[in-house]
Design a protein around this motif. Structure first.
Motif: not given
Length: 320
Positions: A22, A70-71, A74-75, A80, A85-86, A113, A303, A305
């Protein structure tokens, strides 16, 4: 954590957990900590939404949202992992209700993930409950709470109707950020560290009337501390009482053996009664499903999305 406090500065660096990197992660390097438990870890990894993070409230611009591991992962599509997967799944060390000797499993597990977590840790399919928004905790609707003197008997309803919610919280899930000791976690690059990711709500928090009814049915007694009861460990383990939580139309029963919460090793016969009341919450429609519930039921936090927008949800299945 939960009771204690930490003081320090906000930093950015690359944080790696289980091979997942991260970059630009926002965290707090604590120069002092007071009454932070457990004391044998280097820091705490919050897995709640970034909106709950103190550090997130102090930064601006592009740093917003980077306090959540996590966020932040994912961004960052450049780092990544493929098929990331978030989402994350949580398995807590638990006492198996089928074991009369109360032998525990070998440790807990955090799976990052995947929106199915680790299927080897649970039986059957995940049953999902939606989370309204990402500005608070992982909060779901609670459709009802009931109890029966023994399995198979008709249950007495204690809570039902609209407006009831439950925070799904094993402690570290509550906060949205990361902090650790200066010179411990973040003082030396590349150092292996131990994080606590579940250090908060051990019991199930309910309103006063519900707590009194359920704890009395389990043979609990007052401790002198408002909102907290005690109970004989063997008595509750052998109790025939069954507690039922209804979430999105699915029944999640807890038996006496599921409700054993030891206090101190020096007092093996003394357990916490599983239901507590927070100060100032004698009447409330907001409950907390702590470790008592999450030991028995594997949980996945997704999350989810869709078209660029988070539609968070929590899934439950029987832990094995």
């Amino acid at each position: 954590y939960g009771l204690g406090s930490a003081t320090g500065a906000i930093y950015q660096d690359t944080v790696r957990i289980g091979g997942i990197s991260s970059p630009g992660q926002v965290f707090i390097a604590a120069s002092s900590m007071n009454n932070v438990q457990p004391a044998n870890v280097d820091g705490l990894l919050g897995l709640g939404f970034s909106a709950l993070s103190w550090a997130n409230s102090k930064v601006s611009g592009s740093l917003k949202g980077k306090s959540s591991f996590i966020e932040n992962v994912n961004s960052n599509p450049s780092v990544r992992p493929a098929n990331f997967q978030p989402a994350f799944g949580l398995f807590l060390e638990h006492t198996k209700s089928s074991d009369p000797n109360l032998v525990t499993s070998n440790g807990g597990e955090l799976a990052i993930g995947s929106n199915v977590g680790n299927p080897a840790r649970y039986a059957g399919q995940l049953n999902w409950a939606s989370v309204p928004n990402t500005n608070a905790w992982w909060i779901i609707s609670l459709n009802g709470v009931s109890w029966s003197p023994r399995s198979g008997q008709g249950a007495s309803t204690l809570v039902s109707g609209s407006g009831y919610t439950a925070i799904v919280d094993s402690g570290g899930l509550g906060g949205g950020g990361i902090f650790g000791r200066v010179g411990g976690v973040f003082g030396y690059g590349g150092r292996n560290t131990d994080f606590g990711s579940a250090a908060g709500t051990s019991l199930i928090t309910v309103d006063l009337k519900t707590a009194q009814t359920l704890n009395n049915a389990l043979g609990a007694y007052g401790t002198g501390i408002p909102g907290l009861w005690g109970v004989n460990c063997q008595q509750i383990a052998q109790s025939s009482v069954v507690i039922h939580f209804n979430i999105n139309g699915v029944d999640y029963p807890l038996t006496g053996a599921d409700l054993v919460v030891p206090t101190y090793a020096t007092q093996p016969s003394v357990c916490y009664a599983p239901f507590q009341v927070l100060n100032g919450a004698d009447t409330t429609k907001s409950f907390i499903l702590g470790e008592v519930f999450l030991r028995k039921y594997y949980s996945v936090y997704d999350y989810n999305y869709q078209n660029g927008k988070a539609n968070p949800r929590v899934g439950f299945a029987l832990a094995v």
